[in-house]
Design a protein around this motif. Structure first.
Motif, PDB file in Angstrom:
ATOM      1  N   VAL A  59       0.749  -1.061  -0.091  1.00 26.85           N
ATOM      2  CA  VAL A  59      -0.011   0.059  -0.047  1.00 26.85           C
ATOM      3  C   VAL A  59       0.826   1.210  -0.240  1.00 26.85           C
ATOM      4  O   VAL A  59       0.786   2.057  -0.953  1.00 26.85           O
ATOM      5  N   LEU A  60       1.827   1.388   1.165  1.00 25.68           N
ATOM      6  CA  LEU A  60       2.510   2.651   1.245  1.00 25.68           C
ATOM      7  C   LEU A  60       3.622   2.559   0.134  1.00 25.68           C
ATOM      8  O   LEU A  60       3.637   3.867  -0.389  1.00 25.68           O
ATOM      9  N   ALA A  61       4.229   1.770  -0.015  1.00 32.11           N
ATOM     10  CA  ALA A  61       5.541   1.875  -0.989  1.00 32.11           C
ATOM     11  C   ALA A  61       4.923   2.000  -2.452  1.00 32.11           C
ATOM     12  O   ALA A  61       5.337   2.940  -3.173  1.00 32.11           O
ATOM     13  N   PRO A  62       3.763   1.323  -2.970  1.00 28.52           N
ATOM     14  CA  PRO A  62       3.331   1.589  -4.584  1.00 28.52           C
ATOM     15  C   PRO A  62       2.624   3.104  -4.561  1.00 28.52           C
ATOM     16  O   PRO A  62       2.917   3.679  -5.675  1.00 28.52           O
ATOM     17  N   LYS A  63       2.120   3.579  -3.416  1.00 31.51           N
ATOM     18  CA  LYS A  63       1.895   4.964  -3.522  1.00 31.51           C
ATOM     19  C   LYS A  63       2.920   6.132  -3.478  1.00 31.51           C
ATOM     20  O   LYS A  63       2.744   7.296  -3.981  1.00 31.51           O
ATOM     21  N   GLY A  64       4.090   5.731  -3.028  1.00 32.66           N
ATOM     22  CA  GLY A  64       5.273   6.762  -3.176  1.00 32.66           C
ATOM     23  C   GLY A  64       5.509   7.145  -1.873  1.00 32.66           C
ATOM     24  O   GLY A  64       6.599   7.994  -1.573  1.00 32.66           O
ATOM     25  N   TRP A  65       4.808   6.755  -0.671  1.00 31.79           N
ATOM     26  CA  TRP A  65       5.127   7.375   0.694  1.00 31.79           C
ATOM     27  C   TRP A  65       6.173   6.601   1.287  1.00 31.79           C
ATOM     28  O   TRP A  65       7.143   7.293   1.813  1.00 31.79           O
ATOM     29  N   PHE A  66       6.578   5.392   0.698  1.00 29.16           N
ATOM     30  CA  PHE A  66       7.717   4.622   1.416  1.00 29.16           C
ATOM     31  C   PHE A  66       8.307   4.254   0.113  1.00 29.16           C
ATOM     32  O   PHE A  66       7.909   3.892  -0.880  1.00 29.16           O
ATOM     33  N   THR A  67       9.727   3.610   0.207  1.00 25.85           N
ATOM     34  CA  THR A  67      10.613   3.401  -0.839  1.00 25.85           C
ATOM     35  C   THR A  67      11.440   2.307  -0.502  1.00 25.85           C
ATOM     36  O   THR A  67      12.086   2.407   0.458  1.00 25.85           O
ATOM     37  N   LEU A  68      11.154   0.981  -1.120  1.00 28.03           N
ATOM     38  CA  LEU A  68      11.846  -0.191  -0.900  1.00 28.03           C
ATOM     39  C   LEU A  68      13.584   0.282  -1.456  1.00 28.03           C
ATOM     40  O   LEU A  68      13.779   0.923  -2.171  1.00 28.03           O
ATOM     41  N   PRO A  69      14.392  -0.509  -0.940  1.00 30.41           N
ATOM     42  CA  PRO A  69      14.403  -1.578   0.190  1.00 30.41           C
ATOM     43  C   PRO A  69      14.536  -1.005   1.973  1.00 30.41           C
ATOM     44  O   PRO A  69      14.649   0.214   1.746  1.00 30.41           O
ATOM     45  N   PHE A  70      14.085  -1.816   2.759  1.00 27.97           N
ATOM     46  CA  PHE A  70      14.029  -1.577   3.983  1.00 27.97           C
ATOM     47  C   PHE A  70      14.911  -2.194   4.793  1.00 27.97           C
ATOM     48  O   PHE A  70      15.134  -3.394   4.528  1.00 27.97           O
ATOM     49  N   GLN A  71      15.180  -1.681   5.939  1.00 25.00           N
ATOM     50  CA  GLN A  71      16.432  -2.330   6.766  1.00 25.00           C
ATOM     51  C   GLN A  71      15.561  -3.076   8.003  1.00 25.00           C
ATOM     52  O   GLN A  71      14.427  -2.569   8.144  1.00 25.00           O
ATOM     53  N   THR A  72      16.018  -4.048   8.392  1.00 21.18           N
ATOM     54  CA  THR A  72      15.566  -4.889   9.809  1.00 21.18           C
ATOM     55  C   THR A  72      16.152  -4.154  10.899  1.00 21.18           C
ATOM     56  O   THR A  72      16.859  -3.266  10.729  1.00 21.18           O
ATOM     57  N   PHE A  73      15.557  -4.089  11.873  1.00 18.71           N
ATOM     58  CA  PHE A  73      16.131  -3.623  13.297  1.00 18.71           C
ATOM     59  C   PHE A  73      17.435  -3.801  13.417  1.00 18.71           C
ATOM     60  O   PHE A  73      18.223  -3.189  13.887  1.00 18.71           O
ATOM     61  N   SER A  74      17.863  -5.375  13.141  1.00 19.76           N
ATOM     62  CA  SER A  74      19.220  -5.734  13.499  1.00 19.76           C
ATOM     63  C   SER A  74      20.083  -5.246  12.493  1.00 19.76           C
ATOM     64  O   SER A  74      21.171  -4.723  12.769  1.00 19.76           O
TER      65      SER A  74
END
Length: 219
Positions: free
Chosen positions: A176-191
């Motif tokens: 949802v958020l990435a396809p809309k442009g609000w978030f952008t892949l790739p994402f980090q894990t907490f580790s």
């Protein structure tokens, strides 16, 4: 990609603050469904409280967004010089208006790209980045640039989405958020984030609530 991100935040400018502050019923529902009820205001207070009340250095805020969570803190730092940068001109208009309404005169708002910061090396004593890195298209460049402009001994303070803490949130962010442009892949894990910060900063304090990591580090 930058145009997609800019357009996404332009279209959401009228609901951005409501989504963050959860003052309306739909925002509370969105926050519960997407983020498990995480209190963004409390997280912002925790990390901003690290900045001393008598701070008199130079601070960079990137991305400033609408300054919803930072305006009160910056109003309490009259001895400092604060530069607020955002790629979205629409966000900057709202941030500038908010600063003017609070009569804050030591803040400068400029449009720019975190991947190519228009500043000299080791220029800032504090660098604040709230809810930004998950949207940046080139995260490696963003980390490199923020590190470059921070002084030795300076503080890096931030919070943003990390994957791997909740399958529902990860699914909604990716679909949802990435396809809309609000978030952008790739994402980090907490580790991943913890390892990166410990490798590059001398002191690291990092925590997470649900899928939001927040931290303060010393270079």
């Amino acid at each position: 990609m930058p145009n997609k991100i800019e357009n996404a935040y332009k279209l959401s400018q009228n609901i951005y603050d409501d989504a963050l502050t959860q003052k309306k019923w739909w925002a509370k529902l969105y926050n519960y469904v997407f983020w498990g009820g995480v209190d963004n205001l409390e997280i912002s207070k925790k990390i901003l409280s690290i900045i001393p009340k008598d701070f008199s250095g130079v601070l960079l805020d990137v991305p400033v967004g609408t300054a919803q969570f930072t305006v009160e803190k910056y109003a309490a730092l009259p001895l400092s010089k604060i530069i607020c940068l955002d790629y979205s001109e629409d966000m900057l208009v709202q941030a500038k208006s908010r600063f003017e309404k609070h009569h804050i005169s030591n803040v400068q708002c400029i449009q720019g790209d975190v991947g190519n910061l228009p500043f000299e090396n080791q220029m800032f004593d504090v660098l604040v980045s709230m809810n930004g890195f998950h949207a940046f298209p080139d995260k490696e460049k963003a980390f490199s640039e923020t590190f470059r402009v921070l002084k030795n001994g300076g503080m890096f303070i931030g919070c943003f989405y990390v994957k791997g803490e909740c399958k529902r949130t990860d699914f909604l962010v990716k679909n949802v958020l990435a396809p809309k442009g609000w978030f952008t892949l790739p994402f980090q894990t907490f580790s991943d984030l913890n390892s990166f910060l410990e490798k590059n900063y001398s002191t690291v304090n990092i925590y997470h609530e649900h899928s939001i990591a927040y931290f303060w580090c010393k270079k």
